[in-house]
Scaffold this active site. Sequence first.
Site, short mmCIF file in Angstrom:
data_model
loop_
_atom_site.label_atom_id
_atom_site.label_comp_id
_atom_site.label_asym_id
_atom_site.label_seq_id
_atom_site.Cartn_x
_atom_site.Cartn_y
_atom_site.Cartn_z
N ARG A 28 -10.83 1.00 1.60
CA ARG A 28 -10.15 1.32 2.87
C ARG A 28 -10.14 0.09 3.77
O ARG A 28 -11.13 -0.63 3.87
CB ARG A 28 -10.84 2.49 3.57
CG ARG A 28 -10.70 3.77 2.77
CD ARG A 28 -11.06 5.03 3.54
NE ARG A 28 -11.18 6.14 2.61
CZ ARG A 28 -10.16 6.84 2.12
NH1 ARG A 28 -8.92 6.58 2.53
NH2 ARG A 28 -10.35 7.81 1.24
N ASP A 29 -8.99 -0.12 4.42
CA ASP A 29 -8.85 -1.22 5.36
C ASP A 29 -9.79 -1.00 6.54
O ASP A 29 -9.92 0.12 7.05
CB ASP A 29 -7.39 -1.32 5.85
CG ASP A 29 -7.10 -2.65 6.51
OD1 ASP A 29 -6.33 -3.44 5.92
OD2 ASP A 29 -7.65 -2.91 7.60
N ILE A 30 -10.43 -2.05 6.97
CA ILE A 30 -11.43 -1.95 8.04
C ILE A 30 -10.76 -1.66 9.40
O ILE A 30 -11.40 -1.13 10.30
CB ILE A 30 -12.29 -3.25 8.08
CG1 ILE A 30 -13.63 -2.98 8.72
CG2 ILE A 30 -11.57 -4.41 8.74
CD1 ILE A 30 -14.68 -4.06 8.44
N ASN A 86 1.89 -8.88 2.08
CA ASN A 86 2.19 -9.99 2.98
C ASN A 86 1.92 -11.30 2.26
O ASN A 86 0.94 -11.42 1.52
CB ASN A 86 1.33 -9.90 4.24
CG ASN A 86 1.63 -8.64 5.05
OD1 ASN A 86 2.78 -8.25 5.19
ND2 ASN A 86 0.60 -8.00 5.57
N GLU A 94 -3.41 -12.54 6.21
CA GLU A 94 -4.68 -12.95 6.85
C GLU A 94 -5.75 -13.28 5.82
O GLU A 94 -6.55 -14.18 6.04
CB GLU A 94 -5.21 -11.83 7.76
CG GLU A 94 -4.37 -11.57 8.99
CD GLU A 94 -4.77 -10.27 9.68
OE1 GLU A 94 -5.83 -9.70 9.35
OE2 GLU A 94 -3.99 -9.82 10.54
N VAL A 95 -5.76 -12.52 4.73
CA VAL A 95 -6.78 -12.73 3.69
C VAL A 95 -6.07 -13.23 2.44
O VAL A 95 -5.17 -12.56 1.91
CB VAL A 95 -7.55 -11.42 3.39
CG1 VAL A 95 -8.58 -11.65 2.29
CG2 VAL A 95 -8.23 -10.90 4.66
N HIS A 99 -3.18 -8.60 -2.17
CA HIS A 99 -3.49 -7.18 -1.97
C HIS A 99 -2.23 -6.41 -1.63
O HIS A 99 -1.35 -6.92 -0.95
CB HIS A 99 -4.55 -6.98 -0.89
CG HIS A 99 -4.29 -7.73 0.39
ND1 HIS A 99 -4.52 -9.08 0.51
CD2 HIS A 99 -3.81 -7.32 1.58
CE1 HIS A 99 -4.20 -9.47 1.73
NE2 HIS A 99 -3.75 -8.42 2.41
N HIS A 101 -1.08 -3.21 0.47
CA HIS A 101 -1.47 -2.21 1.46
C HIS A 101 -0.80 -0.89 1.09
O HIS A 101 0.43 -0.84 0.91
CB HIS A 101 -0.96 -2.57 2.86
CG HIS A 101 -1.52 -3.82 3.45
ND1 HIS A 101 -2.45 -3.81 4.46
CD2 HIS A 101 -1.25 -5.13 3.20
CE1 HIS A 101 -2.73 -5.06 4.82
NE2 HIS A 101 -2.02 -5.88 4.07
P1 AMP Z 1 -3.07 -9.19 5.35
O1 AMP Z 1 -2.65 -9.46 6.76
O2 AMP Z 1 -1.96 -8.62 4.52
O3 AMP Z 1 -3.74 -10.39 4.72
O4 AMP Z 1 -4.14 -8.03 5.44
C1 AMP Z 1 -5.51 -8.22 5.44
C2 AMP Z 1 -6.12 -6.89 5.75
O5 AMP Z 1 -7.50 -6.95 5.43
C3 AMP Z 1 -6.02 -6.48 7.22
O6 AMP Z 1 -5.30 -5.26 7.32
C4 AMP Z 1 -7.46 -6.35 7.66
O7 AMP Z 1 -7.67 -5.27 8.56
C5 AMP Z 1 -8.17 -6.12 6.32
N1 AMP Z 1 -9.57 -6.51 6.29
C6 AMP Z 1 -10.13 -7.64 6.77
N2 AMP Z 1 -11.45 -7.64 6.55
C7 AMP Z 1 -11.73 -6.49 5.88
C8 AMP Z 1 -12.93 -5.90 5.36
N3 AMP Z 1 -14.13 -6.52 5.46
N4 AMP Z 1 -12.84 -4.70 4.75
C9 AMP Z 1 -11.66 -4.07 4.65
N5 AMP Z 1 -10.49 -4.57 5.10
C10 AMP Z 1 -10.53 -5.76 5.73
#
Ligand code: AMP
Length: 114
Positions: A28-30, A86, A94-95, A99, A101
């Site tokens: 689950r997304d945080i 993304n 961001e990460v 992934h 979503h």
């Molecule tokens: P993106 O912008 O597509 O890279 O999405 C990265 C997603 O990772 C965002 O929706 C964040 O809320 C989610 N995220 C960041 N850190 C964590 C975490 N520790 N556990 C779960 N989701 C996370």
Amino acid sequence: MPTLFEKIIARQIPGDIVYQDDRVTAFRDIHPRAPVHILIVPNKPIPTANDIEDSDEALVGHMFTVARDLAKREGIAENGYRLIINCNTHGGQEVYHLHVHLVGGAPLGPMLSR
Ligand code: AMP
């Protein structure tokens, strides 16, 4: 440096893991943007959609069948949901660990706002 998601996959840091097999992990997304917001990630680190190799086709397909099954399990399949990937800065990534979503559980509105 392992990505944040690699650490969740390896259970080195906490994550609300809802599914895991030898190829993918889903958690689950945080910061959920909808009642259901799950991330489906490959266990091996692929930084972005640009880095998907031809040999990853089955793995990427598996990410989508897992997303389909989770949508069903979460009870959002019939009403519908959105799958989002993304890529890089313009995509708002961001990460840097590929992934998908899976978001749903309420009407999500238009795909993009102008
Ligand atoms: P993106 O912008 O597509 O890279 O999405 C990265 C997603 O990772 C965002 O929706 C964040 O809320 C989610 N995220 C960041 N850190 C964590 C975490 N520790 N556990 C779960 N989701 C996370």
